[in-house]
Design a protein around this motif. Structure first.
Motif, PDB file in Angstrom:
ATOM      1  N   LEU A 146       1.722  20.267 -10.603  1.00  0.00           N
ATOM      2  CA  LEU A 146       1.003  20.354  -9.334  1.00  0.00           C
ATOM      3  C   LEU A 146       0.181  19.095  -9.057  1.00  0.00           C
ATOM      4  CD1 LEU A 146      -0.091  24.103  -9.308  1.00  0.00           C
ATOM      5  CD2 LEU A 146       1.647  23.014  -7.879  1.00  0.00           C
ATOM      6  N   SER A 147      -0.293  18.424 -10.110  1.00  0.00           N
ATOM      7  CA  SER A 147      -1.032  17.173  -9.876  1.00  0.00           C
ATOM      8  C   SER A 147      -0.102  16.080  -9.370  1.00  0.00           C
ATOM      9  CB  SER A 147      -1.776  16.720 -11.133  1.00  0.00           C
ATOM     10  OG  SER A 147      -0.872  16.305 -12.135  1.00  0.00           O
ATOM     11  N   VAL A 148       1.114  16.035  -9.884  1.00  0.00           N
ATOM     12  CA  VAL A 148       2.095  15.061  -9.385  1.00  0.00           C
ATOM     13  C   VAL A 148       2.360  15.323  -7.908  1.00  0.00           C
ATOM     14  CG1 VAL A 148       4.521  14.348  -9.531  1.00  0.00           C
ATOM     15  CG2 VAL A 148       3.175  14.592 -11.616  1.00  0.00           C
ATOM     16  N   VAL A 149       2.568  16.584  -7.568  1.00  0.00           N
ATOM     17  CA  VAL A 149       2.814  16.936  -6.164  1.00  0.00           C
ATOM     18  C   VAL A 149       1.602  16.566  -5.307  1.00  0.00           C
ATOM     19  CG1 VAL A 149       3.093  18.902  -4.590  1.00  0.00           C
ATOM     20  CG2 VAL A 149       4.460  18.761  -6.673  1.00  0.00           C
ATOM     21  N   THR A 150       0.401  16.901  -5.773  1.00  0.00           N
ATOM     22  CA  THR A 150      -0.817  16.650  -4.999  1.00  0.00           C
ATOM     23  C   THR A 150      -1.035  15.167  -4.768  1.00  0.00           C
ATOM     24  OG1 THR A 150      -1.863  18.664  -5.801  1.00  0.00           O
ATOM     25  CG2 THR A 150      -3.325  16.936  -5.000  1.00  0.00           C
ATOM     26  N   PHE A 151      -0.913  14.373  -5.809  1.00  0.00           N
ATOM     27  CA  PHE A 151      -1.229  12.959  -5.679  1.00  0.00           C
ATOM     28  C   PHE A 151      -0.094  12.140  -5.063  1.00  0.00           C
ATOM     29  CE2 PHE A 151      -4.297  14.307  -9.003  1.00  0.00           C
ATOM     30  CZ  PHE A 151      -5.421  14.164  -8.202  1.00  0.00           C
ATOM     31  N   CYS A 152       1.099  12.727  -4.971  1.00  0.00           N
ATOM     32  CA  CYS A 152       2.213  12.048  -4.307  1.00  0.00           C
ATOM     33  C   CYS A 152       2.401  12.535  -2.867  1.00  0.00           C
ATOM     34  CB  CYS A 152       3.507  12.262  -5.099  1.00  0.00           C
ATOM     35  SG  CYS A 152       3.520  11.414  -6.690  1.00  0.00           S
ATOM     36  N   THR A 153       1.553  13.447  -2.425  1.00  0.00           N
ATOM     37  CA  THR A 153       1.664  13.997  -1.078  1.00  0.00           C
ATOM     38  C   THR A 153       1.292  12.953  -0.035  1.00  0.00           C
ATOM     39  OG1 THR A 153       1.204  16.247  -1.808  1.00  0.00           O
ATOM     40  CG2 THR A 153       0.741  15.753   0.489  1.00  0.00           C
ATOM     41  N   ASP A 154       2.115  12.857   0.982  1.00  0.00           N
ATOM     42  CA  ASP A 154       1.823  12.003   2.130  1.00  0.00           C
ATOM     43  C   ASP A 154       1.030  12.859   3.122  1.00  0.00           C
ATOM     44  OD1 ASP A 154       1.758  10.420   4.377  1.00  0.00           O
ATOM     45  OD2 ASP A 154       3.913  10.025   4.414  1.00  0.00           O
ATOM     46  N   TYR A 155      -0.293  12.741   3.074  1.00  0.00           N
ATOM     47  CA  TYR A 155      -1.151  13.582   3.902  1.00  0.00           C
ATOM     48  C   TYR A 155      -1.000  13.264   5.384  1.00  0.00           C
ATOM     49  CZ  TYR A 155      -3.146  15.588  -0.264  1.00  0.00           C
ATOM     50  OH  TYR A 155      -3.294  16.267  -1.442  1.00  0.00           O
ATOM     51  N   GLU A 156      -0.617  12.034   5.715  1.00  0.00           N
ATOM     52  CA  GLU A 156      -0.346  11.685   7.116  1.00  0.00           C
ATOM     53  C   GLU A 156       0.812  12.537   7.636  1.00  0.00           C
ATOM     54  OE1 GLU A 156      -1.857   9.355   9.081  1.00  0.00           O
ATOM     55  OE2 GLU A 156      -3.222   8.578   7.559  1.00  0.00           O
ATOM     56  N   LYS A 157       1.866  12.584   6.861  1.00  0.00           N
ATOM     57  CA  LYS A 157       3.057  13.351   7.248  1.00  0.00           C
ATOM     58  C   LYS A 157       2.729  14.844   7.326  1.00  0.00           C
ATOM     59  CE  LYS A 157       7.815  14.107   5.715  1.00  0.00           C
ATOM     60  NZ  LYS A 157       8.801  13.759   4.689  1.00  0.00           N
ATOM     61  N   GLN A 158       1.950  15.345   6.371  1.00  0.00           N
ATOM     62  CA  GLN A 158       1.594  16.761   6.368  1.00  0.00           C
ATOM     63  C   GLN A 158       0.707  17.115   7.561  1.00  0.00           C
ATOM     64  OE1 GLN A 158       3.147  18.916   4.515  1.00  0.00           O
ATOM     65  NE2 GLN A 158       4.218  17.167   3.642  1.00  0.00           N
ATOM     66  N   ALA A 159      -0.171  16.204   7.962  1.00  0.00           N
ATOM     67  CA  ALA A 159      -1.018  16.443   9.139  1.00  0.00           C
ATOM     68  C   ALA A 159      -0.151  16.530  10.391  1.00  0.00           C
ATOM     69  CB  ALA A 159      -2.064  15.350   9.275  1.00  0.00           C
ATOM     70  N   THR A 160       0.832  15.661  10.487  1.00  0.00           N
ATOM     71  CA  THR A 160       1.743  15.685  11.634  1.00  0.00           C
ATOM     72  C   THR A 160       2.513  17.003  11.672  1.00  0.00           C
ATOM     73  OG1 THR A 160       1.955  13.278  11.512  1.00  0.00           O
ATOM     74  CG2 THR A 160       3.664  14.468  12.736  1.00  0.00           C
ATOM     75  N   LYS A 161       3.012  17.433  10.522  1.00  0.00           N
ATOM     76  CA  LYS A 161       3.740  18.707  10.451  1.00  0.00           C
ATOM     77  C   LYS A 161       2.832  19.881  10.818  1.00  0.00           C
ATOM     78  CE  LYS A 161       7.268  17.756   6.966  1.00  0.00           C
ATOM     79  NZ  LYS A 161       7.761  18.127   5.628  1.00  0.00           N
ATOM     80  N   ALA A 162       1.605  19.865  10.320  1.00  0.00           N
ATOM     81  CA  ALA A 162       0.667  20.956  10.609  1.00  0.00           C
ATOM     82  C   ALA A 162       0.372  21.022  12.099  1.00  0.00           C
ATOM     83  CB  ALA A 162      -0.621  20.773   9.815  1.00  0.00           C
ATOM     84  N   ARG A 163       0.151  19.875  12.719  1.00  0.00           N
ATOM     85  CA  ARG A 163      -0.105  19.839  14.164  1.00  0.00           C
ATOM     86  C   ARG A 163       1.115  20.359  14.918  1.00  0.00           C
ATOM     87  NH1 ARG A 163      -4.825  19.569  16.339  1.00  0.00           N
ATOM     88  NH2 ARG A 163      -4.081  18.312  18.038  1.00  0.00           N
ATOM     89  N   GLY A 164       2.298  20.000  14.472  1.00  0.00           N
ATOM     90  CA  GLY A 164       3.528  20.491  15.101  1.00  0.00           C
ATOM     91  C   GLY A 164       3.643  21.998  15.019  1.00  0.00           C
ATOM     92  N   ARG A 165       3.307  22.561  13.865  1.00  0.00           N
ATOM     93  CA  ARG A 165       3.349  24.019  13.705  1.00  0.00           C
ATOM     94  C   ARG A 165       2.341  24.696  14.623  1.00  0.00           C
ATOM     95  NH1 ARG A 165       4.035  22.712   8.019  1.00  0.00           N
ATOM     96  NH2 ARG A 165       1.800  22.974   7.722  1.00  0.00           N
TER      97      ARG A 165
END
Length: 178
Positions: A146-165
């Protein structure tokens, strides 16, 4: 069990991503991880330095007190790892990756931790310590993944996806009310 801190983290990360603020989400992640390490390190040190008297909370029998003293280092590591695991799981849920957390949990505990614990607990002389070591192996694997996933997450991309949802949900609500 879900802790209050984990719920706050989940909400904070979700809200920041939904608001289109990936920097705020990353700051929240970093802040909670620092707090978790500091807090659990202090608690673990207190427990460790009091390990010789810690067993007396449960009983006055010398054999039990000695056993508690012997396994307290495992407890101390577990305190830290369990806190980190809970925070990383909260981050995964906040980003919307509940399925990823479930897969990591399945792999870490059911495929590795439980078999290791069962082997060490029932087929070696470690017994209770072996069971606990199995749990620790599982939680350590979960923290690493989970730390690998967390620290490799592109938060810019996730913010865009969240706004889209959010926009999709708003549009579907407007369609149903018309």
């Amino acid at each position: 069990m879900q802790s209050h801190t984990d719920l706050l983290l989940l909400t904070r990360v979700s809200n920041e991503l939904g608001a289109g603020n990936p920097r705020g989400a990353r700051v929240a992640v970093n802040a909670i991880m620092i707090l978790a390490v500091v807090e659990t390190s202090i608690v673990s040190m207190i427990v460790f330095f009091n390990r010789h008297i810690f067993g007396y909370i449960f009983t006055n029998e010398k054999e039990v007190v000695d056993y508690v003293t012997k396994i307290t280092p495992l407890l101390c590591v577990n305190i830290i790892m369990d806190s980190l695991q809970g925070n990383f799981s909260g981050i995964a849920r906040g980003v919307g990756w509940q399925h990823l957390g479930a897969y990591v949990n399945l792999a870490a505990f059911y495929f590795v931790g439980i078999p290791v614990g069962a082997f060490l607990g029932f087929y070696t002389s470690l017994r209770g310590e072996g069971l606990w070591i199995g749990i620790l192996v599982g939680v350590i694997i979960q923290v690493i993944l989970l730390s690998v996933v967390t620290f490799c997450t592109d938060y810019e991309k996730q913010a865009t996806k969240a706004r889209g949802r959010l926009f999709e949900e708003e549009c579907s609500r407007e369609d149903t009310t018309m």
